[in-house]
Design a protein around this motif. Structure first.
Motif, PDB file in Angstrom:
ATOM      1  N   LYS A  38       0.933  -1.219  -0.183  1.00 54.45           N
ATOM      2  CA  LYS A  38       0.019   0.019   0.016  1.00 54.45           C
ATOM      3  C   LYS A  38       0.827   1.220  -0.018  1.00 54.45           C
ATOM      4  CE  LYS A  38      -3.348   2.211   2.852  1.00 54.45           C
ATOM      5  NZ  LYS A  38      -4.267   2.063   4.289  1.00 54.45           N
ATOM      6  N   LYS A  39       0.917   2.314  -0.810  1.00 51.83           N
ATOM      7  CA  LYS A  39       1.501   3.080  -1.157  1.00 51.83           C
ATOM      8  C   LYS A  39       0.583   4.577  -0.837  1.00 51.83           C
ATOM      9  CE  LYS A  39       5.028   1.354  -3.894  1.00 51.83           C
ATOM     10  NZ  LYS A  39       5.949   1.421  -5.260  1.00 51.83           N
ATOM     11  N   HIS A  40       1.266   5.504  -0.125  1.00 51.94           N
ATOM     12  CA  HIS A  40       0.681   6.927  -0.204  1.00 51.94           C
ATOM     13  C   HIS A  40       1.581   7.855  -0.019  1.00 51.94           C
ATOM     14  CE1 HIS A  40      -2.661   9.783   0.545  1.00 51.94           C
ATOM     15  NE2 HIS A  40      -1.955  10.096   1.455  1.00 51.94           N
ATOM     16  N   ASP A  41       1.837   8.539  -1.123  1.00 47.63           N
ATOM     17  CA  ASP A  41       2.768   9.880  -0.973  1.00 47.63           C
ATOM     18  C   ASP A  41       4.133   9.162  -0.758  1.00 47.63           C
ATOM     19  OD1 ASP A  41       1.004  11.914  -1.588  1.00 47.63           O
ATOM     20  OD2 ASP A  41       0.597  12.158   0.416  1.00 47.63           O
ATOM     21  N   HIS A  42       4.838   9.633   0.362  1.00 48.58           N
ATOM     22  CA  HIS A  42       6.187   9.073   0.729  1.00 48.58           C
ATOM     23  C   HIS A  42       6.192   7.773   1.470  1.00 48.58           C
ATOM     24  CE1 HIS A  42       5.382  11.804   3.875  1.00 48.58           C
ATOM     25  NE2 HIS A  42       6.190  11.326   4.537  1.00 48.58           N
ATOM     26  N   ARG A  43       4.725   7.501   2.022  1.00 48.47           N
ATOM     27  CA  ARG A  43       4.445   6.395   2.966  1.00 48.47           C
ATOM     28  C   ARG A  43       4.161   4.917   2.316  1.00 48.47           C
ATOM     29  NH1 ARG A  43       3.105   6.177   8.594  1.00 48.47           N
ATOM     30  NH2 ARG A  43       1.973   4.213   8.765  1.00 48.47           N
ATOM     31  N   GLU A  44       4.772   3.816   2.568  1.00 53.69           N
ATOM     32  CA  GLU A  44       4.520   2.714   2.091  1.00 53.69           C
ATOM     33  C   GLU A  44       4.362   1.584   3.085  1.00 53.69           C
ATOM     34  OE1 GLU A  44       6.503  -0.302  -1.119  1.00 53.69           O
ATOM     35  OE2 GLU A  44       7.838   1.199  -0.486  1.00 53.69           O
ATOM     36  N   GLU A  45       3.561   0.730   2.723  1.00 53.15           N
ATOM     37  CA  GLU A  45       3.125  -0.428   3.899  1.00 53.15           C
ATOM     38  C   GLU A  45       3.522  -1.698   3.233  1.00 53.15           C
ATOM     39  OE1 GLU A  45       0.226  -0.251   6.831  1.00 53.15           O
ATOM     40  OE2 GLU A  45      -0.207   1.739   5.831  1.00 53.15           O
ATOM     41  N   ILE A  46       4.065  -2.740   3.686  1.00 49.05           N
ATOM     42  CA  ILE A  46       4.325  -3.893   3.219  1.00 49.05           C
ATOM     43  C   ILE A  46       3.776  -5.018   4.040  1.00 49.05           C
ATOM     44  CG2 ILE A  46       6.078  -5.667   2.072  1.00 49.05           C
ATOM     45  CD1 ILE A  46       7.635  -3.309   1.599  1.00 49.05           C
ATOM     46  N   LEU A  47       2.811  -5.696   3.691  1.00 47.32           N
ATOM     47  CA  LEU A  47       2.304  -6.833   4.561  1.00 47.32           C
ATOM     48  C   LEU A  47       2.648  -8.180   4.064  1.00 47.32           C
ATOM     49  CD1 LEU A  47       0.067  -6.842   6.883  1.00 47.32           C
ATOM     50  CD2 LEU A  47      -1.664  -6.980   5.093  1.00 47.32           C
ATOM     51  N   PHE A  48       3.259  -9.055   4.931  1.00 44.30           N
ATOM     52  CA  PHE A  48       3.640 -10.374   4.658  1.00 44.30           C
ATOM     53  C   PHE A  48       2.904 -11.213   5.473  1.00 44.30           C
ATOM     54  CE2 PHE A  48       7.546  -7.598   4.677  1.00 44.30           C
ATOM     55  CZ  PHE A  48       8.130  -7.958   3.295  1.00 44.30           C
ATOM     56  N   ILE A  49       2.164 -12.111   4.612  1.00 38.15           N
ATOM     57  CA  ILE A  49       1.321 -13.093   5.519  1.00 38.15           C
ATOM     58  C   ILE A  49       1.605 -14.533   4.915  1.00 38.15           C
ATOM     59  CG2 ILE A  49      -1.264 -13.876   5.474  1.00 38.15           C
ATOM     60  CD1 ILE A  49      -2.082 -11.234   4.443  1.00 38.15           C
ATOM     61  N   SER A  50       2.281 -15.349   6.095  1.00 37.61           N
ATOM     62  CA  SER A  50       2.472 -16.830   5.810  1.00 37.61           C
ATOM     63  C   SER A  50       1.846 -17.350   7.115  1.00 37.61           C
ATOM     64  CB  SER A  50       3.826 -17.040   5.684  1.00 37.61           C
ATOM     65  OG  SER A  50       4.398 -16.596   7.064  1.00 37.61           O
ATOM     66  N   ASN A  51       2.608 -18.189   7.975  1.00 37.56           N
ATOM     67  CA  ASN A  51       2.028 -18.618   9.158  1.00 37.56           C
ATOM     68  C   ASN A  51       2.008 -17.595  10.293  1.00 37.56           C
ATOM     69  OD1 ASN A  51       4.886 -18.436   9.303  1.00 37.56           O
ATOM     70  ND2 ASN A  51       5.114 -20.247  10.612  1.00 37.56           N
ATOM     71  N   GLN A  52       2.535 -16.545   9.732  1.00 37.99           N
ATOM     72  CA  GLN A  52       2.573 -15.381  10.675  1.00 37.99           C
ATOM     73  C   GLN A  52       2.100 -14.042  10.027  1.00 37.99           C
ATOM     74  OE1 GLN A  52       5.850 -14.016  13.006  1.00 37.99           O
ATOM     75  NE2 GLN A  52       7.358 -14.230  11.462  1.00 37.99           N
TER      76      GLN A  52
END
Length: 78
Positions: free
Chosen positions: A8-22
């Protein structure tokens, strides 16, 4: 083990979501890792992704754990 990667990107901020067993969320500002959240609850993340589905993009396919660490080495090591 496979890992799904959402961004998820918005301006200069980015979130990365890793989904596996956690579930782990990395927050980057201007390309620098500023926060790592571990132990996120699956139902909360599922609700968030369904509500914000147009904001999050799936990285195209599930990745093996070694592929994730190769693609984002500086982001998951901290």
């Amino acid at each position: 083990m496979k890992t799904l990667v959402f961004r998820k990107k918005h301006d200069h901020r980015e979130e990365i979501l890793f989904i596996s067993n956690q579930i782990r969320r990395h927050t980057l500002i201007a390309g620098r890792l500023v926060q790592v959240e571990d132990g996120l609850r699956p139902i909360s993340i599922a609700v968030m992704l369904s509500r914000e589905r147009k904001d999050w993009t799936l990285e195209g396919r599930s990745l093996d754990e070694h592929e994730v660490s190769r693609r984002w080495p500086d982001r998951i090591s901290e």
